[in-house]
Design an enzyme around this catalytic site. Structure first.
Site, PDB file in Angstrom:
ATOM      1  N   ARG A 266      -1.993   8.375   9.934  1.00 42.12           N
ATOM      2  CA  ARG A 266      -1.261   7.124   9.895  1.00 42.12           C
ATOM      3  C   ARG A 266      -2.070   6.078  10.652  1.00 42.12           C
ATOM      4  O   ARG A 266      -2.728   6.397  11.642  1.00 42.12           O
ATOM      5  CB  ARG A 266       0.143   7.266  10.528  1.00 42.12           C
TER       6      ARG A 266
ATOM      7  N   ASP B   2      -8.222   5.797   5.093  1.00 39.62           N
ATOM      8  CA  ASP B   2      -7.258   5.740   4.001  1.00 39.62           C
ATOM      9  C   ASP B   2      -5.967   5.064   4.455  1.00 39.62           C
ATOM     10  O   ASP B   2      -5.153   4.669   3.623  1.00 39.62           O
ATOM     11  CB  ASP B   2      -6.935   7.144   3.485  1.00 39.62           C
TER      12      ASP B   2
ATOM     13  N   HIS C 288      -4.492   3.860   1.108  1.00 40.61           N
ATOM     14  CA  HIS C 288      -3.473   4.901   1.306  1.00 40.61           C
ATOM     15  C   HIS C 288      -3.223   5.657   0.000  1.00 40.61           C
ATOM     16  O   HIS C 288      -2.082   5.802  -0.454  1.00 40.61           O
ATOM     17  CB  HIS C 288      -2.176   4.299   1.833  1.00 40.61           C
TER      18      HIS C 288
ATOM     19  N   GLY D 265       4.572  12.923   6.165  1.00 39.31           N
ATOM     20  CA  GLY D 265       4.997  12.223   7.364  1.00 39.31           C
ATOM     21  C   GLY D 265       6.354  11.577   7.161  1.00 39.31           C
ATOM     22  O   GLY D 265       6.628  10.984   6.105  1.00 39.31           O
TER      23      GLY D 265
ATOM     24  N   GLY E 133      -2.485  21.315  11.107  1.00 39.42           N
ATOM     25  CA  GLY E 133      -1.372  21.850  10.344  1.00 39.42           C
ATOM     26  C   GLY E 133      -1.847  22.224   8.959  1.00 39.42           C
ATOM     27  O   GLY E 133      -3.021  22.580   8.757  1.00 39.42           O
TER      28      GLY E 133
ATOM     29  N   ILE F  34      -2.447  20.352   6.341  1.00 37.29           N
ATOM     30  CA  ILE F  34      -3.499  19.501   5.793  1.00 37.29           C
ATOM     31  C   ILE F  34      -4.820  19.747   6.513  1.00 37.29           C
ATOM     32  O   ILE F  34      -5.877  19.861   5.876  1.00 37.29           O
ATOM     33  CB  ILE F  34      -3.076  18.023   5.868  1.00 37.29           C
TER      34      ILE F  34
END
Length: 317
Positions: free
Chosen positions: A232, A255, A279, A80, A151, A153
């Site tokens: 996010r 996360d 994260h 990102g 995508g 991931i």
């Protein structure tokens, strides 16, 4: 075309040493800065054309951008780049780290799903209290998992879910067919959400996805559904999620959070049926070899004047 022509004798600013990369292309010299310690001086920075942002140190790296007067390419080591795009100097090409984090992040997503469904946090607390606490658990087998974002991931998450005998629904900004099956558009979410036992978020943070998971979105989920966020934090309306978690109707495995870092005393820390990791989905032993492979390939492309990979914003836009 995503090609950017390097100058003769170009300079790169890297978080790895040239030896760690297995050498540099001919005509390339490097400054090394990993985001900590002494920054390169202004004179050293003048010739930098290619800047690799040290992973997890974007905030420290941003002040350097205006000082790189010959900058042509910024290479992020994150998937990102929402924090970089607004600060990208005009005429500079930005590339992300697509492919570097797929394995680690997908692995973490499945870890969160299994840990939450099997109540692993409660078992850890019981172990700390030396309390034997058996009970009936939810299996991933026979559950329906909705992947919001398909995508690299999202696709990697599905690959790891395949052996678990669960049904997978795929959604993305653009509807399409893939070898694994149909990817639905976001307009299909109102119909798909009530079918999901687990929702995994792996969308980029954009104006379109900010607050996408709001009260209306969450209300469409069935009782007991699990929301997993590896995207996010601001993709989710935290207040709306907390309203659902307080009642115990939904579960969450996060996360990423909004705000982040999550401050002490924030209600998410103590929300019912909530598992939080700080994260860390992508920060594993798998990161370095994949990052090194990407950087070597990108520098070779740049030196040869061939198209760069993973271009998010072109300097010619």
């Amino acid at each position: 075309m995503n090609s950017v022509e390097a100058s003769a004798g170009f300079r790169v600013l890297l978080p790895f040493t040239p030896s760690e990369l297995g050498g540099l292309p001919a005509g390339c010299d490097a400054l090394v800065w990993d985001g900590t310690g002494q920054e390169p001086t202004g004179q050293e920075l003048e010739a930098v054309e290619f800047f690799v942002i040290p992973y997890t140190f974007t905030a420290a790296a941003l002040p350097l951008l205006p000082r790189l007067r010959n900058l042509r390419v910024v290479q992020s080591l994150s998937a990102g780049v929402d924090d970089l795009l607004p600060r990208l100097p005009a005429g500079v090409t930005l590339c992300n780290a697509k492919g570097v984090h797929d394995a680690s992040t997908a692995e973490h997503a499945v870890t969160l799903i299994l840990a939450a469904l099997r109540d692993i946090p409660d078992h850890v607390r019981a172990q700390d209290a030396q309390r034997w606490s058996p009970g009936f658990q939810t299996a991933l087998a026979d559950r329906t998992v909705l992947l919001l974002g398909y995508g690299a991931i999202g696709s990697a998450v599905e690959a790891r879910l395949t052996p678990f005998e669960c049904r997978v629904l795929r959604t993305a900004r653009t509807a399409r067919d893939t070898p694994r099956g149909r990817v639905h558009g976001l307009t299909d979410l109102p119909v798909l959400l009530p079918e999901a036992d687990v929702v995994v978020l792996s969308v980029p943070l954009t104006d379109a996805t900010r607050g996408l998971v709001d009260a209306a979105f969450l209300a469409r989920l069935r009782d007991g559904a699990l929301l997993v966020n590896i995207a996010r934090g601001p993709v989710v309306d935290t207040a709306a999620l907390l309203d659902e978690l307080r009642t115990g109707r939904l579960r969450a495995a996060l996360d990423v959070t909004d705000p982040e870092p999550l401050p002490p005393g924030h209600p998410l820390w103590t929300a019912r049926n909530t598992l939080i990791t700080p994260h860390t989905a992508a920060t594993t032993s798998a990161f370095r070899p994949r990052a090194v492979a990407l950087l070597r390939a990108q520098l070779e492309r740049y030196a040869a004047g061939t198209p760069l990979a993973n271009v998010v914003a072109s300097g010619t836009d």
